[in-house]
Design a protein around this motif. Sequence first.
Motif, mmCIF file in Angstrom:
data_model
loop_
_atom_site.group_PDB
_atom_site.id
_atom_site.type_symbol
_atom_site.label_atom_id
_atom_site.label_comp_id
_atom_site.label_asym_id
_atom_site.label_seq_id
_atom_site.Cartn_x
_atom_site.Cartn_y
_atom_site.Cartn_z
ATOM 1 N N ASP A 74 0.806 -1.223 0.000
ATOM 2 C CA ASP A 74 0.000 0.000 0.000
ATOM 3 C C ASP A 74 0.842 1.277 0.000
ATOM 4 O OD1 ASP A 74 -2.411 -1.486 0.147
ATOM 5 O OD2 ASP A 74 -2.164 -1.705 2.319
ATOM 6 N N ARG A 75 2.149 1.157 -0.033
ATOM 7 C CA ARG A 75 3.018 2.341 0.084
ATOM 8 C C ARG A 75 3.312 3.022 -1.249
ATOM 9 N NH1 ARG A 75 7.358 1.619 4.987
ATOM 10 N NH2 ARG A 75 5.874 0.760 6.511
ATOM 11 N N GLY A 76 2.995 2.344 -2.343
ATOM 12 C CA GLY A 76 3.305 2.932 -3.639
ATOM 13 C C GLY A 76 4.769 2.829 -3.996
ATOM 14 N N ILE A 77 5.422 1.770 -3.506
ATOM 15 C CA ILE A 77 6.842 1.562 -3.797
ATOM 16 C C ILE A 77 7.008 0.219 -4.506
ATOM 17 C CG2 ILE A 77 7.686 2.969 -1.894
ATOM 18 C CD1 ILE A 77 7.872 -0.777 -1.581
ATOM 19 N N SER A 78 8.156 0.054 -5.153
ATOM 20 C CA SER A 78 8.512 -1.230 -5.738
ATOM 21 C C SER A 78 10.002 -1.434 -5.524
ATOM 22 C CB SER A 78 8.178 -1.261 -7.224
ATOM 23 O OG SER A 78 8.342 -2.566 -7.745
ATOM 24 N N MET A 79 10.393 -2.664 -5.212
ATOM 25 C CA MET A 79 11.767 -2.912 -4.805
ATOM 26 C C MET A 79 12.424 -3.968 -5.687
ATOM 27 S SD MET A 79 13.101 -3.516 -0.940
ATOM 28 C CE MET A 79 14.832 -3.741 -0.504
ATOM 29 N N VAL A 80 13.655 -3.694 -6.109
ATOM 30 C CA VAL A 80 14.469 -4.646 -6.857
ATOM 31 C C VAL A 80 15.575 -5.126 -5.926
ATOM 32 C CG1 VAL A 80 15.967 -5.003 -8.851
ATOM 33 C CG2 VAL A 80 13.981 -3.486 -9.038
ATOM 34 N N PHE A 81 15.638 -6.452 -5.741
ATOM 35 C CA PHE A 81 16.561 -7.017 -4.762
ATOM 36 C C PHE A 81 17.889 -7.410 -5.406
ATOM 37 C CE2 PHE A 81 12.341 -7.674 -3.090
ATOM 38 C CZ PHE A 81 12.469 -7.355 -1.750
ATOM 39 N N GLN A 82 18.854 -7.717 -4.539
ATOM 40 C CA GLN A 82 20.168 -8.163 -5.002
ATOM 41 C C GLN A 82 20.041 -9.455 -5.794
ATOM 42 O OE1 GLN A 82 23.087 -8.386 -1.878
ATOM 43 N NE2 GLN A 82 24.478 -9.639 -3.063
ATOM 44 N N SER A 83 19.241 -10.401 -5.307
ATOM 45 C CA SER A 83 18.961 -11.621 -6.054
ATOM 46 C C SER A 83 17.818 -11.337 -7.025
ATOM 47 C CB SER A 83 18.571 -12.745 -5.098
ATOM 48 O OG SER A 83 17.394 -12.409 -4.389
ATOM 49 N N ARG A 150 4.465 -2.140 -12.152
ATOM 50 C CA ARG A 150 3.600 -1.757 -11.037
ATOM 51 C C ARG A 150 3.344 -0.255 -11.001
ATOM 52 N NH1 ARG A 150 5.281 -3.509 -5.471
ATOM 53 N NH2 ARG A 150 3.168 -2.769 -5.089
ATOM 54 N N GLU A 151 4.149 0.501 -11.785
ATOM 55 C CA GLU A 151 4.040 1.960 -11.834
ATOM 56 C C GLU A 151 4.047 2.564 -10.424
ATOM 57 O OE1 GLU A 151 0.637 2.941 -14.221
ATOM 58 O OE2 GLU A 151 1.535 2.137 -16.052
ATOM 59 N N PRO A 152 5.113 2.294 -9.671
ATOM 60 C CA PRO A 152 5.179 2.777 -8.281
ATOM 61 C C PRO A 152 5.499 4.265 -8.218
ATOM 62 C CG PRO A 152 7.228 1.735 -8.861
ATOM 63 C CD PRO A 152 6.315 1.543 -10.044
ATOM 64 N N LYS A 153 5.298 4.835 -7.043
ATOM 65 C CA LYS A 153 5.693 6.222 -6.815
ATOM 66 C C LYS A 153 7.198 6.328 -6.595
ATOM 67 C CE LYS A 153 1.237 7.436 -4.712
ATOM 68 N NZ LYS A 153 0.544 7.816 -3.448
ATOM 69 N N VAL A 154 7.776 5.306 -5.944
ATOM 70 C CA VAL A 154 9.199 5.304 -5.629
ATOM 71 C C VAL A 154 9.786 3.928 -5.954
ATOM 72 C CG1 VAL A 154 10.950 5.600 -3.829
ATOM 73 C CG2 VAL A 154 8.858 6.976 -3.759
ATOM 74 N N PHE A 155 10.898 3.918 -6.689
ATOM 75 C CA PHE A 155 11.628 2.685 -6.963
ATOM 76 C C PHE A 155 12.745 2.532 -5.935
ATOM 77 C CE2 PHE A 155 9.783 3.598 -11.082
ATOM 78 C CZ PHE A 155 9.518 2.359 -11.643
ATOM 79 N N LEU A 156 12.894 1.321 -5.397
ATOM 80 C CA LEU A 156 13.963 1.016 -4.454
ATOM 81 C C LEU A 156 14.845 -0.083 -5.045
ATOM 82 C CD1 LEU A 156 11.856 0.819 -1.144
ATOM 83 C CD2 LEU A 156 12.933 2.840 -2.163
ATOM 84 N N PHE A 157 16.164 0.097 -4.958
ATOM 85 C CA PHE A 157 17.111 -0.886 -5.477
ATOM 86 C C PHE A 157 18.090 -1.252 -4.372
ATOM 87 C CE2 PHE A 157 15.707 1.601 -9.093
ATOM 88 C CZ PHE A 157 15.544 0.676 -10.117
ATOM 89 N N ASP A 158 18.189 -2.553 -4.069
ATOM 90 C CA ASP A 158 19.097 -3.015 -3.022
ATOM 91 C C ASP A 158 20.267 -3.777 -3.652
ATOM 92 O OD1 ASP A 158 20.286 -3.659 -0.653
ATOM 93 O OD2 ASP A 158 18.778 -5.110 -0.014
ATOM 94 N N GLU A 159 21.356 -3.062 -3.908
ATOM 95 C CA GLU A 159 22.570 -3.617 -4.507
ATOM 96 C C GLU A 159 22.259 -4.534 -5.696
ATOM 97 O OE1 GLU A 159 25.975 -4.368 -2.157
ATOM 98 O OE2 GLU A 159 24.924 -4.022 -0.274
ATOM 99 N N PRO A 160 21.542 -4.025 -6.702
ATOM 100 C CA PRO A 160 21.086 -4.892 -7.790
ATOM 101 C C PRO A 160 22.192 -5.369 -8.727
ATOM 102 C CG PRO A 160 20.594 -2.611 -8.310
ATOM 103 C CD PRO A 160 21.118 -2.624 -6.897
ATOM 104 N N LEU A 161 23.375 -4.767 -8.681
ATOM 105 C CA LEU A 161 24.427 -5.128 -9.628
ATOM 106 C C LEU A 161 25.539 -5.955 -9.004
ATOM 107 C CD1 LEU A 161 24.803 -1.730 -11.546
ATOM 108 C CD2 LEU A 161 23.090 -3.528 -11.825
#
Length: 365
Positions: A74-83, A150-161
Amino acid sequence: MATLDLENICKSFGPAKVLHDIDLAIRDKEFVVFVGPSGCGKSTLLRIIAGLEEATDGRIVIEGRDVSREDPVDRGISMVFQSYALYPHLTVFENIAFPLRVQKMTQQDVNQRVNRAAEILQLTDKLTLKPGQLSGGQRQRVAIGRSIVREPKVFLFDEPLSNLDAALRGDMRVELSQLHRELNATMVYVTHDQVEAMTMADRIVVLNGGRVEQFGSPMELYHHPATKFVAGFIGQPNMNFVPGTVVEANGDGVAIDTVDGARLVLPVDRAGVSTGDAVEIGIRPEDVRLGDGLGLNIRVLERLGGVSIAHGALSDGTRFCASLDGNARIEEGVPVGLTVDPACAHVFKADGTVLRRQAAPALVA
């Protein structure tokens, strides 16, 4: 997209406090990178923004709305993880479409969003393949595509590379920067790699021991580090720190005798130091040239073509690195003299804080 405000965020695991009163205001459409050594709290802070961890204290505000107690979905975020976290039995299309299936979107909307994401990420010709048939970089793009749809408000990336090889990481840095410009989105990115931070960020948050050490643009942190920690963390090769003693402080700056026997007069604000104080001079490897001044005993020489990186020590044993012209006539085991550009040097007090420079190098237009 959206603004993101962190207000007095604290996090404790039992008696151990890992985040201390984090206050950050991230602007709309900004690419902000959290950087710092392992254990500094950057991933924990990202997980708190995502709602995967609960803050012990403080508020998370996205686009003016307090989401601190809301579920991640419900936060309007989307997260890309290391894995990559892809489903091996599903095609690329279905992996990207998965969050839309969960939302029970119509097939028409699913097709539209997935095809758009695939076009942005250059995956259109891969949609029928399975993850096992893709390269590491392509799999990471699929994971990013699943976030985009997902068209989020904020994208989060956790060490994706971090799982990619060095050459592919360089390519993906460029792709992510291009993606940010194309989506015009607010992005928060976590890495321990300061090269990623410098090359991708609009602004960088340097974290140290769960505290914000400094928050600013890459070149601001490079030219105006607030502390010795930031100065040593930002820049490649790392900044040199030469111990010295203040011998004079006047309106022109501060005169310092180094342990190497050289005297440097540096144009910095003398407030906060007195004659006899122990200080450290911060000198970036790229801000020296061959000449008179410090004496460097070269132990290892790296010839990289355009530059030659000389690693060694000053006469007192202080480690020192110099980045010189690729054709510089220097050899391992042969001492050389180095001249320091006073306008580029930094002076750090015993507590690690910096003396403000009276004049800093200007960016070339």
